[in-house]
Design a protein around this motif. Structure first.
Motif, short mmCIF file in Angstrom:
data_model
loop_
_atom_site.label_atom_id
_atom_site.label_comp_id
_atom_site.label_asym_id
_atom_site.label_seq_id
_atom_site.Cartn_x
_atom_site.Cartn_y
_atom_site.Cartn_z
N GLU A 82 0.87 -1.17 0.00
CA GLU A 82 0.00 0.00 0.00
C GLU A 82 0.90 1.22 0.00
O GLU A 82 1.73 1.40 0.91
N ILE A 83 0.77 2.07 -1.01
CA ILE A 83 1.73 3.15 -1.23
C ILE A 83 0.99 4.49 -1.28
O ILE A 83 0.02 4.65 -2.03
N GLU A 84 1.48 5.44 -0.48
CA GLU A 84 0.95 6.80 -0.49
C GLU A 84 2.00 7.73 -1.07
O GLU A 84 3.14 7.78 -0.59
N VAL A 85 1.65 8.45 -2.10
CA VAL A 85 2.52 9.46 -2.69
C VAL A 85 1.96 10.82 -2.33
O VAL A 85 0.88 11.21 -2.79
N GLY A 86 2.67 11.55 -1.46
CA GLY A 86 2.19 12.85 -0.99
C GLY A 86 0.82 12.73 -0.34
O GLY A 86 0.58 11.83 0.47
N ARG A 87 -0.08 13.61 -0.74
CA ARG A 87 -1.44 13.60 -0.18
C ARG A 87 -2.42 12.86 -1.10
O ARG A 87 -3.63 12.91 -0.87
N HIS A 88 -1.90 12.21 -2.11
CA HIS A 88 -2.78 11.50 -3.04
C HIS A 88 -3.34 10.24 -2.37
O HIS A 88 -2.80 9.73 -1.39
N ALA A 89 -4.43 9.74 -2.93
CA ALA A 89 -5.05 8.53 -2.40
C ALA A 89 -4.07 7.37 -2.50
O ALA A 89 -3.33 7.26 -3.48
N PRO A 90 -4.03 6.50 -1.49
CA PRO A 90 -3.11 5.36 -1.54
C PRO A 90 -3.48 4.39 -2.65
O PRO A 90 -4.64 4.28 -3.05
N VAL A 91 -2.46 3.71 -3.16
CA VAL A 91 -2.67 2.71 -4.20
C VAL A 91 -2.16 1.37 -3.69
O VAL A 91 -1.28 1.32 -2.82
N ASP A 92 -2.72 0.30 -4.21
CA ASP A 92 -2.29 -1.04 -3.85
C ASP A 92 -1.60 -1.68 -5.04
O ASP A 92 -2.15 -1.69 -6.14
N ILE A 93 -0.40 -2.19 -4.83
CA ILE A 93 0.36 -2.83 -5.90
C ILE A 93 0.73 -4.24 -5.47
O ILE A 93 1.28 -4.44 -4.38
N ALA A 94 0.41 -5.20 -6.30
CA ALA A 94 0.81 -6.59 -6.08
C ALA A 94 1.98 -6.88 -7.01
O ALA A 94 1.85 -6.79 -8.23
N ALA A 95 3.14 -7.21 -6.42
CA ALA A 95 4.35 -7.40 -7.23
C ALA A 95 5.39 -8.11 -6.38
O ALA A 95 5.21 -8.33 -5.18
N ASP A 96 6.50 -8.46 -7.01
CA ASP A 96 7.62 -9.03 -6.27
C ASP A 96 8.34 -7.96 -5.44
O ASP A 96 9.05 -8.29 -4.49
N GLY A 97 8.18 -6.71 -5.81
CA GLY A 97 8.81 -5.62 -5.08
C GLY A 97 8.52 -4.30 -5.74
O GLY A 97 7.85 -4.23 -6.79
N VAL A 98 9.01 -3.23 -5.13
CA VAL A 98 8.84 -1.88 -5.70
C VAL A 98 10.18 -1.15 -5.61
O VAL A 98 10.99 -1.39 -4.71
N ILE A 99 10.38 -0.23 -6.56
CA ILE A 99 11.58 0.60 -6.61
C ILE A 99 11.15 2.06 -6.56
O ILE A 99 10.25 2.47 -7.30
#
Length: 305
Positions: A168-185
């Motif tokens: 679950e990733i929050e960028v600034g004040r934007h709505a959080p997003v959910d990413i299913a993956a082996d990882g994130v960069i």
């Protein structure tokens, strides 16, 4: 008396020899010279027995290196340059990076160009290019337990033999997003030609004030690289029952537990590179990665007698 520094890769005999040579030459020319190895900028990896190996950012500055230095000569490959940036960025010292390694994507000159390069530096005939760096922090139960300074990228990924992860990733004040993956960069423009490029992210020219998020082997076609303003901090919550592994610039690591969160934001420090001529990023892309080379058609078939 002017002051300079030398940081070198002590695992490479040629780097050690060149460091000693220029220590003598600069000293004879009336400079105060301080030497250190690039090993001091390597933060070290955690282990299952010791999941946190914490070295505060400012404590990596080598002894006797300070803002009074005019420049630092860095001798090594890209790993030594990354290490040197962590050691020197808190003091704002410009570096002349000279390649004694293989790729040398971040370096300014080769060894055979060093005498000419040093002559220009000593004459003040150069400009300084500032590169964005990241501050990466791990927070556990409202306590800041780990931090690192980063020039290329932060990578958060699953351990071997575990299943795909959810983030679950929050960028600034934007709505959080959910990413299913082996990882994130999360990478800087400098890091866009490193792991992010290998994972399918775009190349970003160094002067653009952005960061990028690149999923590693995402489970959805909708999860693709995202470029956003570098004024936006990023918070990552591992929505996952298993611990994860975080790696910064390829040579520092920390285990991240399910209830931890990772915060990544633009650092107040920048990496300062000495450029002997105006930076030409496309030339570097072409020389090091083969980008933009002309297409050569296959030869026409010839009938054999």
């Amino acid at each position: 008396m002017p002051k300079a520094g030398i940081i070198y890769n002590d695992a490479k005999p040629i780097a050690c020899q060149v460091a000693e040579k220029w220590f003598g030459e600069l000293t004879a020319a009336g400079w105060e010279v301080v030497m250190a190895t690039g090993a001091g900028g390597i933060l070290g990896y955690s282990s299952p027995e010791k999941p946190v190996c914490h070295t505060p950012i400012e404590s990596l500055v080598p002894a006797r290196f300070d803002r009074d230095m005019t420049f630092v000569l860095v001798l090594g490959g890209d790993g030594t340059v990354l290490s040197g940036c962590r050691q020197l960025a808190p003091c704002g010292i410009p570096i002349l990076a000279v390649n004694t390694g293989h790729m040398g994507f971040l370096t300014e000159a080769y060894l055979n160009q060093l005498p000419e390069a040093m002559a220009k530096v000593l004459a003040g005939e150069y400009e300084i290019e500032h590169r964005t760096m990241l501050t990466v922090k791990v927070i556990r139960e409202h306590t800041h337990i780990w931090e690192a300074l980063c020039l290329n990228e932060m990578v958060l990924h699953r351990e071997p033999l575990t299943s795909m992860c959810h983030f679950e990733i929050e960028v600034g004040r934007h709505a959080p997003v959910d990413i299913a993956a082996d990882g994130v960069i999360i990478s800087t423009p400098t890091g866009s030609t490193a792991y992010g490029l290998s994972a399918g992210g775009p190349v970003i020219t160094p002067g653009v004030p952005v960061l990028q998020l690149v999923p590693i082997c995402p489970h959805s076609l909708a999860s693709r690289a995202l470029v956003f303003a570098n004024t936006e901090p990023v918070t990552i919550f591992p929505a996952n029952p298993n611990r994860l592994v975080m790696v910064v610039d390829g040579n520092a690591g920390c285990y991240v537990l399910p209830d931890d969160r990772v915060r990544v934001e633009r650092s107040p420090y920048t990496a300062q590179f000495i450029r002997l001529k105006p930076p030409e990023f496309f030339h570097v892309l072409r020389e090091k990665l083969g980008w933009g080379l002309p297409h050569v058609a296959k030869p026409t078939s010839v009938e054999l007698p």
